[in-house]
Design an enzyme around this catalytic site. Structure first.
Site: not given
Length: 254
Positions: A152, A155-156
């Protein structure tokens, strides 16, 4: 008509953003992976403000469905969206020790690739002299990334880099900005006393409310001279380096 496409716009933080946009006079294309039915509180706000809206189901892990989403919205409303809020996210709990190619690809597909492709599609339909607005929802952890929720987080970080790149390359057809919230809607995994301690760890001794995040989105939607900017709505969390995700902090003696 001002038309906004909000991914993940029916529930949780997306519902708060959609509700504030309705109050600000936006018509809404509310996206959900399946069954785009607004939360009861959001539906009440849409009714209160007489908002024009409809729901659109699309699996953002399916490139074909991503490719057709903006066109579907455009056909339905008879005009393209002039605001895109890339709010939908996948959130896994893997760390560097157990993340896999599959977990990385899954997170990047939904959290990075889909927002970039949707932004490109919205910008391509913007009218001359009337740039579209793109607002990407990031996370305050992009400043001091820890190892928790590794896929996560990566990806951010990619979406944060894309925000800057797209602001340069999509201009003047689109303005591209971002909002980076802190801990805003804790899950049931957080303990009450833990939340009190976490608030005190923030420079402002507070955690953001979903409406705080929504207010920042509405500002960027109308800030015609602003692009390439990220607004942190996190009580100042990005000013400090936390060794772990908030879920694992402040739990002692709880």
């Amino acid at each position: 008509m001002k038309l906004a496409l909000v991914t993940g716009g029916c529930h949780r933080l997306g519902a708060a953003i959609s509700g504030r946009l309705a109050e600000a006079g936006w018509a809404l294309a509310l996206h959900s992976r399946e069954h785009p039915e607004p939360d009861p509180a959001l539906r009440a706000r849409l009714t209160q403000w007489g908002a024009i809206w409809d729901g659109f189901a699309a699996d953002l892990s399916d490139t074909g469905q991503v490719a057709g989403l903006v066109e579907r919205v455009t056909t339905h409303f008879g005009q393209p969206p002039t605001l895109l809020v890339n709010n939908a996210s996948m959130f896994g709990l893997d760390g560097p020790e157990d993340m896999t190619a599959d977990t990385l690809i899954a997170h990047f597909t939904i959290n990075s690739a889909a927002p970039v492709l949707l932004a490109r599609d919205v910008a391509a339909r913007a009218q001359p002299g009337a740039p579209a607005a793109i607002v990407n929802i990031l996370d305050q952890r992009i400043v001091h990334p820890a190892g928790d929720q590794a896929s996560y987080t990566l990806s951010k970080l990619a979406l944060a880099g894309a925000t800057d790149m797209l602001a340069r390359t999509l201009a003047p057809q689109a303005r591209v900005c971002a909002v980076a919230p802190g801990l805003t809607l804790p899950t049931e995994d957080y303990l009450p006393a833990q939340m009190v301690r976490l608030e005190q760890e923030m420079p402002l001794c507070m955690l953001p409310d979903p409406e705080d995040v929504a207010d920042a989105v509405v500002y960027l939607a109308g800030a015609n001279a602003v692009t390439g900017q990220t607004i942190f709505v996190d009580g100042g969390a990005h000013l400090r380096s936390f060794g772990r995700d908030f879920l694992y902090l402040g739990r002692d003696e709880t």
